[in-house]
Design an enzyme around this catalytic site. Structure first.
Site, short mmCIF file in Angstrom:
data_model
loop_
_atom_site.label_atom_id
_atom_site.label_comp_id
_atom_site.label_asym_id
_atom_site.label_seq_id
_atom_site.Cartn_x
_atom_site.Cartn_y
_atom_site.Cartn_z
N ARG A 1 1.50 -1.29 0.16
CA ARG A 1 -0.16 -0.16 -0.11
C ARG A 1 0.92 1.89 -0.02
NH1 ARG A 1 -5.72 1.92 -0.24
NH2 ARG A 1 -6.65 -0.40 0.99
N ARG B 1 -4.55 3.28 10.65
CA ARG B 1 -4.80 3.97 9.70
C ARG B 1 -5.10 4.43 8.77
NH1 ARG B 1 -9.15 8.61 11.97
NH2 ARG B 1 -10.56 8.92 10.67
N ALA C 1 -9.83 -1.07 5.52
CA ALA C 1 -9.44 -0.44 4.61
C ALA C 1 -10.42 0.78 3.53
CB ALA C 1 -8.99 -1.76 3.61
N GLU D 1 -9.83 6.63 5.98
CA GLU D 1 -8.30 6.51 6.17
C GLU D 1 -8.20 8.14 4.99
OE1 GLU D 1 -7.00 2.39 6.64
OE2 GLU D 1 -8.31 3.18 4.50
#
Length: 786
Positions: A330, A362, A529, A735
């Site tokens: 990510r 987060r 997510a 997030e």
């Protein structure tokens, strides 16, 4: 003179009394009043059953080494102790790694981090258990621990292999560019510091199974792991989560260990067992946000346009894989943030260290990649002598392009959003005023930064992008809702209940959401997510649409009308095509009639996110369904004599599509900004040279408080519908706004850069404590003199 009648028809009267609390309404959190009054029930508030025991763990006193002996005689004989277990007492699977193996419930002959669980004790009271574990006699063959990313890189110590993504020829583009830059940034991690610590309460069931109340973002994973540890079928374990006092990713995987230990004791003793970590144990025993050590080489032209980028990211994973593979991925996905790197090579390392295994937090690695993008853009701006905002705008993606992992750039309206915030917050005028302020003030310097957000939404593991829901309608018109998402204070239950109210066009008061439970909706994905509303909202909508279809079909047959003549409006079902003559039946009356005619009033719903895919072998695909956008302008003032600073103002414009609940969304944005700011300014994780966590309490770890909130703090929603078919064309909000805190860090660098006339891009690792800010000031002073 003509006269118009003011008579209001029954149809019009009902239209003037809309159902309350539907999607899009500014509605309070469903438990807000309970939170304020202290009546919201968390696991430790539940009445304890007779015979309840209390468990805790004994921890290692070294960071790395072999266990030569473990003498627990004194522990077993301690007052109040009922039972003691080690790894040998686990009846089934001993490794509870969520994706890859490497997470034994207790140390398996080798200690991998200071404080690792060696055994567990259950006693008549929590205090007795805590005292008992201190009586263990353990001898070790101590070994040198790996404690830093750089050591791990030097020794090729990794929890998973490296992964790389590539677009074009980065090396050739950099070498051919008019200007080359290089730099690095160390980004420290972050403690979750949820208000409610890790806790599980296990009750033995009469069939040999377990009912487990657990503060977990992933009840289905806890259910599966408890079943494996107990060597039971999954259907013998039920996990329930009504609410958590915060999670932030820290309860996605790492709640399972404590649930498993409590369940082993409960089954062995046939007594209820509670396992609650006190704050210090929680901080020592659970993982945090990953530190990242990032390096880059850039090729740019004279205007600051990026022509090529070679980027290396290294994550501080701890002793086991946990979720680090996906977290580093990510970070790699988001190291471009909003910018076209053109020719790019991005490589990510998963570094093994003898520290607690780091985990989800987060943003899930995205923040550690995105801050590096902003660091690179600031470095470019200082190098070419331009305003950082102008350099950012020049490097923005354009529709029709593609990322370094092959996802097409579509519906990219971030430049429009940034332009709006730039105008709304008077960026240019404030920039001029700050430049003048810095020229006139020798010791106080101000900084300004406007940074964008482009954050991909979806689990990057494809199969997790699915959800289920269960909806019942009762004969009084009330509706019961259950779904796989968990409530950790973010308002998910409120939003999904609003979806149900919206679908039936009934008052929100008629919808009751019940605790997330594995025996109601099975095989659920974690609430993570930023996908909670996207997935569970769509699943609940699907269930409602199935029920509405049944009810419409019944109405067609019962009233002999067409489907288009049956409408759900303002707590009623309206039968008939003519507005004035249509028959209005209360929702409760109608569903009672349907029940009496043997129409099923219960169903499940399901949703799977479309379009997404990613081939890790080719490092290409579409891992994200869509992107959430946003921008933040932050202004700070720095005392160059001490390094102390304050945030004077923050302006945020954030994209949530068509908001499901503007009140909750704005609250999420405000909280996310403060948490992101804390990560980059005050929250510092520290280990000593023995691998002992030093920042292990509220006395040694500084989270933001109310006094850290900017005096001028403005948050606005960017009103534009999501182009993708999400729930009511909304966008995720959990997030993405966390990254608005990056603007504060960039503003601090901007203030420090003014010391050298904005010609030097100061080194400023995070968190930007006053000490680091002062060091950066001194660096700029020395470089400017040189």
């Amino acid at each position: 003179m003509s006269h118009v009648s003011s008579k209001v028809t029954p149809w019009e009267a009902r239209r003037q009394r809309p159902a309350k609390g539907k999607s899009g309404s500014k509605l309070a959190h469903e438990s807000a009043e309970k939170h304020v009054l202290g009546t919201a029930t968390y696991i430790d508030d539940m009445p304890e059953l007779a015979g309840t025991l209390f468990a805790t763990v004994g921890k290692s006193t070294i960071a790395h080494g072999k266990i030569l002996s473990l003498d627990l005689t004194a522990v077993r004989n301690a007052p109040g102790v009922v039972d003691v277990i080690t790894l040998d007492d686990i009846p089934g699977e001993k490794d509870i790694g969520p994706v890859f193996k490497g997470d034994p419930i207790f140390a398996d002959g080798v200690v991998e981090f200071h404080g690792q669980a060696l055994f567990a004790v259950v006693a008549e009271s929590f205090e007795q258990a805590k005292r008992a574990v201190l009586l263990a006699k353990v001898s070790y063959e101590e070994q040198p621990p790996l404690l830093t990313i750089k050591e791990a890189l030097q020794q090729n110590a990794f929890v998973r292999p490296a992964h790389s993504m590539q677009k074009g020829d980065a090396t050739a583009a950099i070498n051919a560019a008019p200007l080359q830059l290089s730099g690095e940034l160390y980004v420290k991690g972050q403690e979750h510091f949820y208000l409610e610590g890790q806790i599980s309460y296990a009750l033995p069931a009469e069939d040999g199974g377990i009912k487990l109340y657990c503060s977990s973002q992933h009840p289905s994973e806890v259910q599966k792991l408890v079943a494996e540890v107990l060597d039971l079928p999954i259907n013998h374990v039920q996990v329930e989560v009504r609410r958590m006092g915060g999670g932030f990713g820290g309860k996605e995987t790492q709640a399972a260990q404590w649930g498993c230990i409590a369940s082993v004791f409960a089954r062995r003793l046939n007594r209820p067992v509670k396992m609650r970590l006190d704050r210090q144990d929680d901080m020592v025993l659970t993982g945090k946000r990953h530190d990242f050590y990032n390096r880059y080489r850039l090729g740019i032209d004279e205007s600051g346009k990026i022509l090529g980028a070679d980027i290396e990211l290294a994550g501080f994973c701890g002793y086991s894989p946990d979720l680090s593979d996906a977290i580093v991925d990510r970070a790699m996905f988001h190291v471009d943030n909003a910018y076209d790197l053109n020719n790019a090579r991005v490589i990510g390392h998963r570094c093994k260290t003898n520290t607690v295994s780091n985990t989800a937090y987060r943003g899930f690695g995205g923040p550690q990649g995105m801050i590096f993008a902003e660091a690179m853009l600031d470095d470019i701006a200082r190098n070419v002598g331009k305003d950082p905002l102008d350099v950012r705008k020049a490097n923005f993606y354009r529709d029709g392009g593609s990322t370094h992992y092959g996802q097409p750039v579509e519906d990219f309206y971030l430049p429009e959003l940034v332009e709006q915030l730039e105008q709304d917050c008077d960026y240019r005028a404030r920039r001029a005023a700050i430049t003048e302020f810095n020229r006139a003030n020798r010791w106080k310097k101000r900084g300004l930064a406007l940074t964008p957000i482009r954050f991909g939404i979806s689990f990057t593991i494809q199969f997790l992008n699915q959800a289920g829901a269960l909806v019942h309608i009762y004969t009084d018109g009330s509706v019961h809702l259950n779904h796989g998402g968990t409530e950790m204070g973010q308002g998910l239950f409120t939003k999904v209940a609003q979806v149900v109210a919206h679908e039936f066009d009934i008052d929100i008061d008629m919808v009751q959401a019940s605790a997330t439970a594995t025996d109601k909706v099975p095989n659920t994905s974690p609430t993570a997510a930023s996908s909670g509303s996207d997935l569970n909202g769509k699943a609940a909508q699907n269930a409602c649409q199935i029920l509405k279809s049944r009810l419409v079909q019944f109405a067609q047959q019962h009233y002999q009308v067409n489907a288009s003549d049956v409408r759900f409006i303002n707590n009623h079902v309206v039968i008939g095509s003519d507005d004035d003559s249509a028959q209005w039946i209360s929702f409760a009356e109608f569903v009672t009639l349907a029940y009496q005619n043997r129409v099923s009033l219960s169903t499940t719903g399901y949703y799977a996110t479309p379009k997404i895919h990613y081939n890790r072998d080719t490092a290409s695909g579409r891992p994200f369904f869509y992107f959430a956008f946003g921008a933040c302008c932050a202004e700070v003032e720095v005392d160059t004599l001490t390094g102390e600073y304050k945030v004077l103002r923050a302006d945020i414009l954030h994209d949530v599509g068509r908001s499901l609940n503007p009140a909750i969304d704005i609250g999420q944005i405000e909280g996310a900004f403060i948490q992101g700011m804390g990560w980059l300014t005050t929250e510092e994780l520290l280990w000593d040279d023995k691998g002992r966590l030093q920042s292990n309490s509220a006395a040694t770890y500084k989270i933001p408080t109310s006094v850290d909130i900017p005096e001028h703090f403005n948050v606005q929603l960017f009103d534009r519908a999501n182009a993708e078919d999400t729930i009511y064309n909304s966008k995720a909000v959990g997030e993405p706004p966390f990254m608005h805190g990056i603007a504060v860090w960039c503003a601090l660098r901007d203030a420090v850069a003014s010391v050298a006339g904005y010609t030097i891009s100061p080194p400023l690792d995070t968190p930007a404590t006053p000490e680091r800010v002062l060091n950066a000031v001194m660096f700029c002073q020395q470089e400017s003199k040189a």
